[in-house]
Scaffold this active site. Structure first.
Site, PDB file in Angstrom:
ATOM      1  N   ASN A 149       0.792  -1.237   0.000  1.00  0.00           N
ATOM      2  CA  ASN A 149       0.000   0.000   0.000  1.00  0.00           C
ATOM      3  C   ASN A 149       0.826   1.291   0.000  1.00  0.00           C
ATOM      4  O   ASN A 149       0.308   2.341  -0.360  1.00  0.00           O
ATOM      5  CB  ASN A 149      -1.007  -0.014   1.156  1.00  0.00           C
ATOM      6  CG  ASN A 149      -0.329   0.043   2.499  1.00  0.00           C
ATOM      7  OD1 ASN A 149       0.761  -0.489   2.680  1.00  0.00           O
ATOM      8  ND2 ASN A 149      -0.959   0.687   3.447  1.00  0.00           N
ATOM      9  N   CYS A 281      -2.761   1.738   6.745  1.00  0.00           N
ATOM     10  CA  CYS A 281      -2.785   1.206   8.100  1.00  0.00           C
ATOM     11  C   CYS A 281      -3.278   2.274   9.072  1.00  0.00           C
ATOM     12  O   CYS A 281      -3.773   1.963  10.148  1.00  0.00           O
ATOM     13  CB  CYS A 281      -1.392   0.740   8.493  1.00  0.00           C
ATOM     14  SG  CYS A 281      -0.151   1.990   8.196  1.00  0.00           S
ATOM     15  N   GLU A 459       9.906   3.185  13.836  1.00  0.00           N
ATOM     16  CA  GLU A 459      10.545   3.467  12.551  1.00  0.00           C
ATOM     17  C   GLU A 459      10.624   4.989  12.359  1.00  0.00           C
ATOM     18  O   GLU A 459       9.893   5.737  12.981  1.00  0.00           O
ATOM     19  CB  GLU A 459       9.709   2.882  11.417  1.00  0.00           C
ATOM     20  CG  GLU A 459       9.531   1.381  11.551  1.00  0.00           C
ATOM     21  CD  GLU A 459       9.293   0.712  10.223  1.00  0.00           C
ATOM     22  OE1 GLU A 459      10.241   0.602   9.437  1.00  0.00           O
ATOM     23  OE2 GLU A 459       8.145   0.306   9.980  1.00  0.00           O
TER      24      GLU A 459
END
Ligand code: NAD
Length: 479
Positions: A149, A281, A459
């Protein structure tokens, strides 16, 4: 004529034609042909990365800075072409495709800078005459496994820090979006990476991905994808005692309080729930709305949804592109049927649309009368489907927002400083937005969640150093 894109193993482009990727806006359009790696190629790639690690990990900041900066510059210079190609293979709009490409360039630029800023600490020992140094070193061979995505931004936010801190890489992109993955690897390769430092193995998750999970020579795995695959990554990584990091699904709440600015709330909800065709997400698929504004909010949402232009991702007027493929479309339609069976009211959309070309077009769907116990409120659908859950006040809204197995992102629309402040502190999510859509936008700050959404260090931004390095404590007695 389509060109065959090959895998990069130990500095060589290798492989035969294995798969094609299809434009979801026009299924007659084949974007390209791609080599499909098997377990042997995966093993060769891992061996190449292992052999390249000693050299790359000692290469020093200038060599790493040069490659990352050059990569950033080329991505930025080609942002329109790369963004268009991304929109063609994934189905997000041109604006989103170009925006994502720019973000990838910014991430490489950021980590080019980080190569020059890696620092350690030095402290006196408890023993006189002894010095103690704490330094960070690359972890080794990093396996990077990515979803479809965000075909360029997610690979960028894993590859850039992995290289910046001296790791070598085996990169396995999602099967649906090989063109964006190949493009980024091609640019990095031409930017001057030594052979074996970055290896690309396109192919099936159950084959190439699994070979990476099963290898004792992969020292760390950074994974983004579904919860099911994430659990496999975790189990295999524990087996090999390797470091791992998981970014997975979400069922993100957007709370709208009575005192919200209605226009801001509708903007946040439409962007958060439906942009990128809801395939994020961070999508806000639970719209938790207090009773005093509920009916006005639902009416305004329907009015806005009715005006959205749904169509070919490559048409500049399109605001919502197609769903990525037939499997995802079926999943979306199945959940729309489940929502109706559960007793929620489909207040808008949810039907398939015909356009000039054959594609996976779905009108954004809005459920009202949903409860938080329904499957449509608990399970990630990953499509343009959102539910309005009516609540009586802020306290109930917060309880419902936190009542989920996920914890990636959350949002609140309110003009109350008190409620905004309380929500930021008490929302059980890794990222919290006030009067903004639930997407995590800034490339220089940490990204990640809690509970079933994420595992391991964050991240992006400077926090990425935690995952991509290991700490060494060295003691010296100089005599
Ligand atoms: P997926 O889990 O099906 O696939 C992700 C990757 O794992 C792909 O490259 C796939 O080939 C690979 N894979 C599949 N089986 C494997 C195996 N046995 N061993 C190793 N690798 C394997 O997910 P997807 O459908 O590509 O992506 C959608 C999911 O990703 C959604 O759940 C979404 O929420 C999540 N996502 C999360 C974030 C985040 O940062 N939290 C960001 C984007 C997407």
């Amino acid at each position: 004529m389509t060109v065959l894109r090959k895998n990069l193993i130990d500095g060589e482009w290798l492989g035969e034609a294995g798969s094609r990727n299809i434009n979801p806006s026009n299924t007659n359009d084949v974007v390209g042909e791609y080599a499909s790696a098997g377990p042997e190629e995966a093993k060769q790639a891992i061996a190449a990365a292992k052999a390249a690690f000693p050299g790359w990990s000692r290469s020093g900041p200038l060599a790493r800075h040069a490659v990352l900066k050059k990569t950033s510059d080329e991505i930025m210079a080609r942002k329109d072409d790369i963004g268009r190609s991304l929109a063609r293979e994934e189905g997000k709009t041109l604006a989103e495709g170009v925006g994502e490409t720019i973000r990838a360039a910014q991430i490489f630029d950021f980590f080019a800078g980080e190569t020059l800023r890696l620092s350690g600490e030095m402290v006196p020992s408890v023993r006189p005459g002894v010095g103690v140094e704490m330094t960070r070193e690359g972890v080794g061979v990093v396996g990077i496994i990515t979803p479809w995505n965000f075909p360029i931004a997610i690979p960028a936010w894993k590859i850039a820090p992995a290289l910046a801190y001296g790791n070598t890489i085996v990169f396995k992109p999602a099967e649906l979006v090989p063109e964006s993955a190949w493009t980024i690897v091609d640019i990095l390769h031409r930017a001057g990476l030594p052979k074996g430092v970055l290896n690309l193995v396109m192919g099936k998750g159950s084959v190439v991905g699994q070979a990476m999970l099963d290898s004792p020579d992969v020292n760390a795995i950074s994974f983004t994808g579904s919860v099911g695959t994430g659990k496999r990554v975790a189990a295999a990584s524990v087996e090999h005692m390797r470091k791992f990091q998981l970014e997975m699904g979400g069922k993100n709440p957007l709370v709208v309080l009575d005192d919200a600015d209605l226009a801001v709330a509708v903007d946040c909800a439409v962007n958060g729930a439906y942009f990128s065709t809801g395939q994020r997400c961070t999508a806000s698929s639970r719209l938790i709305v207090t009773a005093g504004i509920h009916d006005r909010f639902v009416d305004a949402m329907k009015e806005r949804l009715d005006k959205l232009v749904i169509g070919d991702a490559l048409d500049a007027k399109t605001q919502i592109g197609p769903v990525v493929d037939q499997t995802q479309l079926k999943q979306d339609e199945d959940y729309i049927a489940i929502g109706r069976q559960e007793g929620a009211e489909l207040a808008f959309g949810g039907e398939r649309l015909e356009r000039e070309t054959p594609g996976f077009y779905l009108r954004p769907a809005l459920f009202t009368g949903a409860t938080n116990a329904m499957r449509i409120s608990r399970e990630e659908i990953f499509g343009p489907v959102a539910n309005v859950i009516r609540v009586k006040d802020y306290d109930e809204a917060l309880t419902v927002a936190n009542d989920t197995p996920f914890g990636l992102t959350s949002g609140i629309c309110t003009t109350s400083l008190k409620h905004a402040t309380h929500f930021k502190r008490n929302s059980e999510a890794g990222m919290v937005m006030v009067n903004l859509p639930t997407a995590g936008v800034d490339f220089h700050v940490p990204f990640g969640g809690r509970k079933g959404s994420s595992y391991g260090p964050r991240e992006q931004g400077r926090y990425a150093v935690e995952f991509y390095t290991t700490v060494k404590t060295a003691y010296t007695f100089a005599g």
